[in-house]
Design an enzyme around this catalytic site. Sequence first.
Site, mmCIF file in Angstrom:
data_model
loop_
_atom_site.group_PDB
_atom_site.id
_atom_site.type_symbol
_atom_site.label_atom_id
_atom_site.label_comp_id
_atom_site.label_asym_id
_atom_site.label_seq_id
_atom_site.Cartn_x
_atom_site.Cartn_y
_atom_site.Cartn_z
ATOM 1 N N LYS A 63 1.794 4.265 7.428
ATOM 2 C CA LYS A 63 0.947 5.109 6.581
ATOM 3 C C LYS A 63 1.322 6.580 6.744
ATOM 4 O O LYS A 63 2.009 6.979 7.687
ATOM 5 C CB LYS A 63 -0.531 4.953 6.966
ATOM 6 N N SER A 104 0.807 -1.224 0.000
ATOM 7 C CA SER A 104 0.000 0.000 0.000
ATOM 8 C C SER A 104 0.838 1.270 0.000
ATOM 9 O O SER A 104 0.297 2.364 -0.159
ATOM 10 C CB SER A 104 -0.940 0.020 1.212
#
Length: 226
Positions: A184, A146
Amino acid sequence: MLTRKQHDLLTFINNRLGVEGVSPSFEEMKEALQLKSKSGVHRLINALEERAFIRRLPNRARALEVLRMPDIAPVASAPAPSSVIHADFSRPRVREAANDVIEVPLHGRIAAGLPMEAMESDRSLSVPAALLGPGDHYALEVSGDSMIDAGIFDGDYALVRRCETARDGDIIVALVDNTEATLKYLQHEKGMIRLDPANPAYEPQRYLPSRVRVQGKLAGLLRRYH
């Protein structure tokens, strides 16, 4: 000859590299130069790269290297933003080579995808000291894709500087509900914590602030080729 904004951005990047050993995030550059959007930062970065003042380091997140500083003052007379720290950059900054190796604790795997459990481990990872700035660091093996648009790939080793706070735009290790950790971008949004991926195939994750703890900021990456 550089414009005032180009010169201020170059100075800001050079100073941050000298202090922390990692280039600032695009959000930090936007705030420092008081720009309205990150697209303005991208244009300035591209202009500096075309003029060979900086270069992007491949396969590393937030990786910019200052190649040289201008010998003459920038054009225009607008004052520089207050958040840009000024110093004498009349000569290019030259870093001494560091051959020392530091043993960094390797605390299992971390998801660059859906959150997963970050397992403790008694293993360690040998890291060149030149990759680490000041502070206490640990390493995590990346699992998932991701964050590929940030140059972070499955199987990479994330080098993380321990901290409990971070700014919007930083790549962080976020511990969710005290059980799951993920790598993230951090963003605050309408009273919520938003954890953004760097892959359009994934959706941002939103949590109440009470559910998320910052456990460190990305300081560098190691990649092994087999």
